[in-house]
Design a protein around this motif. Structure first.
Motif, mmCIF file in Angstrom:
data_model
loop_
_atom_site.group_PDB
_atom_site.id
_atom_site.type_symbol
_atom_site.label_atom_id
_atom_site.label_comp_id
_atom_site.label_asym_id
_atom_site.label_seq_id
_atom_site.Cartn_x
_atom_site.Cartn_y
_atom_site.Cartn_z
ATOM 1 N N VAL A 29 -19.276 37.444 96.649
ATOM 2 C CA VAL A 29 -18.314 36.775 95.769
ATOM 3 C C VAL A 29 -18.447 37.369 94.375
ATOM 4 C CG1 VAL A 29 -17.604 34.560 94.797
ATOM 5 C CG2 VAL A 29 -18.406 34.680 97.158
ATOM 6 N N SER A 30 -17.337 37.750 93.763
ATOM 7 C CA SER A 30 -17.348 38.411 92.463
ATOM 8 C C SER A 30 -17.646 37.426 91.334
ATOM 9 C CB SER A 30 -15.999 39.079 92.195
ATOM 10 O OG SER A 30 -15.007 38.088 91.960
ATOM 11 N N ALA A 31 -18.115 37.981 90.226
ATOM 12 C CA ALA A 31 -18.373 37.171 89.037
ATOM 13 C C ALA A 31 -17.087 36.526 88.545
ATOM 14 C CB ALA A 31 -19.006 38.022 87.942
ATOM 15 N N GLU A 32 -15.962 37.206 88.696
ATOM 16 C CA GLU A 32 -14.678 36.651 88.267
ATOM 17 C C GLU A 32 -14.318 35.409 89.074
ATOM 18 O OE1 GLU A 32 -15.199 39.886 88.953
ATOM 19 O OE2 GLU A 32 -14.919 40.801 86.982
ATOM 20 N N THR A 33 -14.558 35.462 90.380
ATOM 21 C CA THR A 33 -14.272 34.315 91.244
ATOM 22 C C THR A 33 -15.195 33.149 90.913
ATOM 23 O OG1 THR A 33 -13.508 35.799 92.988
ATOM 24 C CG2 THR A 33 -14.106 33.556 93.648
ATOM 25 N N VAL A 34 -16.464 33.437 90.677
ATOM 26 C CA VAL A 34 -17.414 32.389 90.301
ATOM 27 C C VAL A 34 -17.004 31.781 88.960
ATOM 28 C CG1 VAL A 34 -19.818 31.899 89.689
ATOM 29 C CG2 VAL A 34 -19.302 33.378 91.644
ATOM 30 N N ALA A 35 -16.610 32.616 88.010
ATOM 31 C CA ALA A 35 -16.195 32.113 86.692
ATOM 32 C C ALA A 35 -15.013 31.158 86.824
ATOM 33 C CB ALA A 35 -15.840 33.283 85.772
ATOM 34 N N ALA A 36 -14.027 31.529 87.635
ATOM 35 C CA ALA A 36 -12.866 30.653 87.831
ATOM 36 C C ALA A 36 -13.268 29.357 88.530
ATOM 37 C CB ALA A 36 -11.783 31.369 88.634
ATOM 38 N N GLY A 37 -14.155 29.451 89.494
ATOM 39 C CA GLY A 37 -14.585 28.274 90.238
ATOM 40 C C GLY A 37 -15.415 27.298 89.420
ATOM 41 N N LEU A 38 -16.061 27.806 88.376
ATOM 42 C CA LEU A 38 -16.890 26.953 87.530
ATOM 43 C C LEU A 38 -16.240 26.649 86.187
ATOM 44 C CD1 LEU A 38 -20.403 28.550 88.151
ATOM 45 C CD2 LEU A 38 -19.346 26.607 89.309
ATOM 46 N N GLY A 39 -15.125 27.314 85.879
ATOM 47 C CA GLY A 39 -14.496 27.119 84.582
ATOM 48 C C GLY A 39 -15.339 27.677 83.458
ATOM 49 N N THR A 40 -15.924 28.855 83.691
ATOM 50 C CA THR A 40 -16.782 29.459 82.683
ATOM 51 C C THR A 40 -16.375 30.912 82.465
ATOM 52 O OG1 THR A 40 -19.089 29.670 81.971
ATOM 53 C CG2 THR A 40 -18.617 30.205 84.279
ATOM 54 N N THR A 41 -17.158 31.626 81.704
ATOM 55 C CA THR A 41 -16.851 33.030 81.424
ATOM 56 C C THR A 41 -17.435 33.926 82.508
ATOM 57 O OG1 THR A 41 -18.871 33.353 80.131
ATOM 58 C CG2 THR A 41 -16.899 32.607 78.931
ATOM 59 N N ARG A 42 -16.909 35.136 82.589
ATOM 60 C CA ARG A 42 -17.417 36.111 83.551
ATOM 61 C C ARG A 42 -18.877 36.420 83.264
ATOM 62 N NH1 ARG A 42 -18.819 41.164 84.176
ATOM 63 N NH2 ARG A 42 -18.335 42.283 86.100
ATOM 64 N N SER A 43 -19.239 36.541 81.988
ATOM 65 C CA SER A 43 -20.622 36.886 81.653
ATOM 66 C C SER A 43 -21.587 35.775 82.069
ATOM 67 C CB SER A 43 -20.767 37.207 80.164
ATOM 68 O OG SER A 43 -20.386 36.110 79.377
ATOM 69 N N LYS A 44 -21.202 34.513 81.901
ATOM 70 C CA LYS A 44 -22.073 33.417 82.332
ATOM 71 C C LYS A 44 -22.170 33.368 83.854
ATOM 72 C CE LYS A 44 -21.807 30.542 78.287
ATOM 73 N NZ LYS A 44 -21.544 29.235 77.724
ATOM 74 N N ALA A 45 -21.069 33.645 84.532
ATOM 75 C CA ALA A 45 -21.094 33.680 85.996
ATOM 76 C C ALA A 45 -21.993 34.814 86.476
ATOM 77 C CB ALA A 45 -19.680 33.848 86.541
ATOM 78 N N LEU A 46 -21.937 35.945 85.806
ATOM 79 C CA LEU A 46 -22.779 37.083 86.167
ATOM 80 C C LEU A 46 -24.258 36.741 85.994
ATOM 81 C CD1 LEU A 46 -22.579 39.964 87.171
ATOM 82 C CD2 LEU A 46 -22.405 40.726 84.811
ATOM 83 N N VAL A 47 -24.587 36.023 84.921
ATOM 84 C CA VAL A 47 -25.973 35.586 84.715
ATOM 85 C C VAL A 47 -26.420 34.680 85.862
ATOM 86 C CG1 VAL A 47 -27.459 34.151 83.242
ATOM 87 C CG2 VAL A 47 -25.986 35.887 82.222
ATOM 88 N N LEU A 48 -25.554 33.752 86.292
ATOM 89 C CA LEU A 48 -25.899 32.876 87.407
ATOM 90 C C LEU A 48 -26.182 33.682 88.680
ATOM 91 C CD1 LEU A 48 -23.311 30.008 86.927
ATOM 92 C CD2 LEU A 48 -25.787 29.832 86.711
ATOM 93 N N LEU A 49 -25.342 34.660 88.935
ATOM 94 C CA LEU A 49 -25.523 35.471 90.142
ATOM 95 C C LEU A 49 -26.800 36.328 90.046
ATOM 96 C CD1 LEU A 49 -21.837 36.582 90.782
ATOM 97 C CD2 LEU A 49 -23.174 34.891 92.076
ATOM 98 N N LEU A 50 -27.100 36.816 88.851
ATOM 99 C CA LEU A 50 -28.311 37.641 88.682
ATOM 100 C C LEU A 50 -29.573 36.813 88.800
ATOM 101 C CD1 LEU A 50 -27.177 40.029 85.812
ATOM 102 C CD2 LEU A 50 -27.540 40.599 88.221
ATOM 103 N N THR A 51 -29.535 35.565 88.323
ATOM 104 C CA THR A 51 -30.736 34.727 88.423
ATOM 105 C C THR A 51 -31.013 34.366 89.883
ATOM 106 O OG1 THR A 51 -29.458 32.695 88.031
ATOM 107 C CG2 THR A 51 -30.523 33.733 86.119
ATOM 108 N N ALA A 52 -30.025 34.502 90.747
ATOM 109 C CA ALA A 52 -30.243 34.213 92.169
ATOM 110 C C ALA A 52 -31.210 35.222 92.782
ATOM 111 C CB ALA A 52 -28.917 34.257 92.915
ATOM 112 N N GLN A 53 -31.399 36.355 92.128
ATOM 113 C CA GLN A 53 -32.341 37.355 92.648
ATOM 114 C C GLN A 53 -33.777 36.839 92.609
ATOM 115 O OE1 GLN A 53 -31.598 40.810 90.252
ATOM 116 N NE2 GLN A 53 -29.662 41.269 91.263
ATOM 117 N N ASP A 54 -34.017 35.829 91.772
ATOM 118 C CA ASP A 54 -35.373 35.280 91.652
ATOM 119 C C ASP A 54 -35.689 34.225 92.687
ATOM 120 O OD1 ASP A 54 -35.699 36.880 89.416
ATOM 121 O OD2 ASP A 54 -35.061 35.321 88.033
ATOM 122 N N ARG A 55 -34.780 33.971 93.613
ATOM 123 C CA ARG A 55 -35.017 32.885 94.576
ATOM 124 C C ARG A 55 -35.994 33.287 95.639
ATOM 125 N NH1 ARG A 55 -30.673 32.923 99.134
ATOM 126 N NH2 ARG A 55 -29.922 35.011 98.917
#
Length: 195
Positions: A169-195
């Protein structure tokens, strides 16, 4: 841009303000001459665009603007004969139009956001109510509960972001789904690497 409106739901991703139009476009900042020195204070707040004392251009119209880049289509002309020589911040300018336009924009953002399942939404309301009641009666217990919720939220957030990342799922799709910016969505997706 200096933001006039903000919501807890969308934070600074969709902060809103009154934008200024001069000659059909948005002017640059207004600078304040405070004497000699390397730094000249400036502002983009709508009330500074009154053309007084050679500070900057005189606003012709106002419109709603959002931190996400959205610009309201409606333009609200300023009635300079009624304003007279007063500064805009003293002129009792009606800002209900731009505010209503920004709120309509937020409604569209909410409509595009991922809906919460009804049982989960109801549970969150119940948890919030219980936490508020506990904060009044037993503040230490409320703080402890908040800590537990933060740990749960962080763990589940990493899992959910990881699942989205694994699904491509792209950062753009996550941003739209959360009502946030692409950069914040990208941070969320990158932090998932720490799981």
């Amino acid at each position: 841009m200096e933001w006039d409106w903000w919501t807890a739901e969308f934070g600074d991703a969709h902060a809103g303000a009154v934008g200024v139009l001069v000659d059909g476009g948005e002017p640059g900042p207004v600078y304040f001459d405070v004497g000699s020195g390397p730094n000249m204070p400036s502002t983009t707040h709508w009330s500074a665009y009154d053309g007084r004392r050679h500070r900057g251009p005189r606003a012709e119209a106002l419109r709603a603007v959002c931190a996400c880049g959205w610009r309201g289509a409606a333009e609200y002309l300023l009635d300079w004969p009624a304003i007279g020589d007063r500064p805009l911040y003293e002129a009792d300018v009606d800002l209900t139009g731009p505010l209503a336009d920004w709120n309509a924009h937020l409604s569209l953002v909410r409509d595009k956001a991922a809906p919460l399942p009804e049982p989960l939404a109801a549970l969150l309301v119940t948890v919030a109510e219980q936490l508020s009641a506990t904060a009044e009666d037993a503040p230490m217990a409320a703080l402890r509960a908040v800590g537990v919720l933060e740990r749960i939220a962080a763990g589940v957030g990493r899992e959910a972001a990881g699942a989205l990342r694994d699904d491509g799922v792209s950062a753009e799709t996550v941003a739209a789904g959360l009502g946030t910016t692409r950069s914040k969505a990208l941070v969320l997706l990158l932090t998932a690497q720490d799981r």
